[in-house]
Design a protein around this motif. Structure first.
Motif, PDB file in Angstrom:
ATOM      1  N   LEU A 248      -9.374   7.438  -2.923  1.00  0.00           N
ATOM      2  CA  LEU A 248      -8.833   6.718  -1.774  1.00  0.00           C
ATOM      3  C   LEU A 248      -7.363   6.360  -1.943  1.00  0.00           C
ATOM      4  O   LEU A 248      -6.630   6.220  -0.974  1.00  0.00           O
ATOM      5  N   TYR A 249      -6.941   6.228  -3.185  1.00  0.00           N
ATOM      6  CA  TYR A 249      -5.539   5.900  -3.451  1.00  0.00           C
ATOM      7  C   TYR A 249      -4.716   7.131  -3.808  1.00  0.00           C
ATOM      8  O   TYR A 249      -3.551   7.025  -4.178  1.00  0.00           O
TER       9      TYR A 249
ATOM     10  N   ASN B  52      -3.276  11.722   0.864  1.00  0.00           N
ATOM     11  CA  ASN B  52      -4.020  10.835   1.753  1.00  0.00           C
ATOM     12  C   ASN B  52      -4.001  11.371   3.183  1.00  0.00           C
ATOM     13  O   ASN B  52      -4.980  11.265   3.905  1.00  0.00           O
TER      14      ASN B  52
ATOM     15  N   LEU C 240      -7.269   2.771   5.333  1.00  0.00           N
ATOM     16  CA  LEU C 240      -7.360   1.360   4.954  1.00  0.00           C
ATOM     17  C   LEU C 240      -8.776   0.818   5.118  1.00  0.00           C
ATOM     18  O   LEU C 240      -9.231   0.006   4.314  1.00  0.00           O
TER      19      LEU C 240
ATOM     20  N   ILE D   5     -12.563   5.110  -5.757  1.00  0.00           N
ATOM     21  CA  ILE D   5     -11.337   4.294  -5.693  1.00  0.00           C
ATOM     22  C   ILE D   5     -10.116   5.168  -5.926  1.00  0.00           C
ATOM     23  O   ILE D   5      -9.139   5.105  -5.168  1.00  0.00           O
TER      24      ILE D   5
ATOM     25  N   GLU E   3       0.838  -1.202   0.000  1.00  0.00           N
ATOM     26  CA  GLU E   3       0.000   0.000   0.000  1.00  0.00           C
ATOM     27  C   GLU E   3       0.870   1.248   0.000  1.00  0.00           C
ATOM     28  O   GLU E   3       1.946   1.269   0.593  1.00  0.00           O
TER      29      GLU E   3
ATOM     30  N   GLU F 131     -13.399  -1.648  -1.886  1.00  0.00           N
ATOM     31  CA  GLU F 131     -13.264  -2.905  -2.633  1.00  0.00           C
ATOM     32  C   GLU F 131     -14.595  -3.635  -2.690  1.00  0.00           C
ATOM     33  O   GLU F 131     -14.966  -4.200  -3.716  1.00  0.00           O
TER      34      GLU F 131
ATOM     35  N   TYR G 265     -11.526   2.500   4.683  1.00  0.00           N
ATOM     36  CA  TYR G 265     -12.270   2.966   3.511  1.00  0.00           C
ATOM     37  C   TYR G 265     -11.833   2.265   2.234  1.00  0.00           C
ATOM     38  O   TYR G 265     -12.657   1.983   1.355  1.00  0.00           O
ATOM     39  N   ARG G 266     -10.550   1.958   2.131  1.00  0.00           N
ATOM     40  CA  ARG G 266     -10.093   1.214   0.950  1.00  0.00           C
ATOM     41  C   ARG G 266     -10.721  -0.173   0.915  1.00  0.00           C
ATOM     42  O   ARG G 266     -11.132  -0.651  -0.146  1.00  0.00           O
ATOM     43  N   ARG G 267     -10.818  -0.857   2.055  1.00  0.00           N
ATOM     44  CA  ARG G 267     -11.449  -2.181   2.094  1.00  0.00           C
ATOM     45  C   ARG G 267     -12.943  -2.068   1.780  1.00  0.00           C
ATOM     46  O   ARG G 267     -13.496  -2.906   1.062  1.00  0.00           O
TER      47      ARG G 267
END
Length: 198
Positions: free
Chosen positions: A168-169, A58, A141, A165, A2, A148, A143-145
């Motif tokens: 978040l990245y 981020n 993380l 997406i 990540e 997904e 929010y990233r999960r």
């Protein structure tokens, strides 16, 4: 692995904090990319919100007094208040306010290095910052999960999912999201969270 973009915003950047965030902070579980913005006192918060570095960040470290030296006509507000404004435009960016005053954990501020503390800037920041950075990364993380899970749900508009997406990245911008888009996004995350918790 990540990756997280860390941004430091200050009108008078503190060299010890710059050095710590740029070259000294590391974690074997993820990679960080550092950048900074030297804020010009005549610029307003709108200038920061439109800045590409802000849009792809981020985690943002921002000086509490950043806007306090502006003219009365332009308005005065603190870094803490800017944190709230920023959340309206970029809800997934974690903001950490740094202050020359005493830290106030109730609003998430931390104190800048004081040479009279008996430590080097590196030692001071190594003691105080990792917990804040790691908590911010844990939030991102989550929010990233969740994203997904959102990505595999075909009920949502693909353009909206792509924007989420990317944001978040730290590779997208929010400037095209309307209030309705953001409201829908928040609803989607709440719905997913309820399913996970339930």
């Amino acid at each position: 692995m990540e990756k997280f973009n860390i941004l430091y915003i200050d009108d008078s950047p503190e060299s010890g904090l710059e050095r710590y965030l740029d070259t000294e902070y590391s974690n074997t579980e993820y990679e960080t990319d550092y950048s900074e913005i030297q804020f010009m006192p005549d610029d307003g918060y709108e200038c920061l919100i439109r800045n590409t570095k802000v849009q792809v960040a981020n985690i943002i470290f921002i000086d509490s007094r950043l806007f306090e030296n502006r003219t009365v006509a332009a308005g005065k507000f603190s870094g803490e208040e800017f944190k709230i404004i920023l959340k309206k435009y970029y809800p997934f960016i974690e903001v950490i306010v740094i202050t020359q005053n005493d830290a106030d954990k109730s609003v998430g501020t931390i104190s800048k290095y004081d040479p009279n503390c008996g430590k080097t800037a590196s030692a001071y920041y190594a003691e105080h910052l990792p917990g804040y950075i790691e908590k911010a990364i844990d939030n991102i993380l989550v929010y990233r999960r969740l994203a997904e899970k959102l990505e595999i749900n075909t009920s949502w508009e693909s353009t909206l999912i792509e924007k989420i997406i990317n944001s978040l990245y730290g590779v997208g911008t929010y400037d095209e999201l309307t209030k309705t888009d953001i409201d829908n996004l928040i609803s989607a995350f709440r719905e997913i969270q309820e399913k996970i918790d339930g």
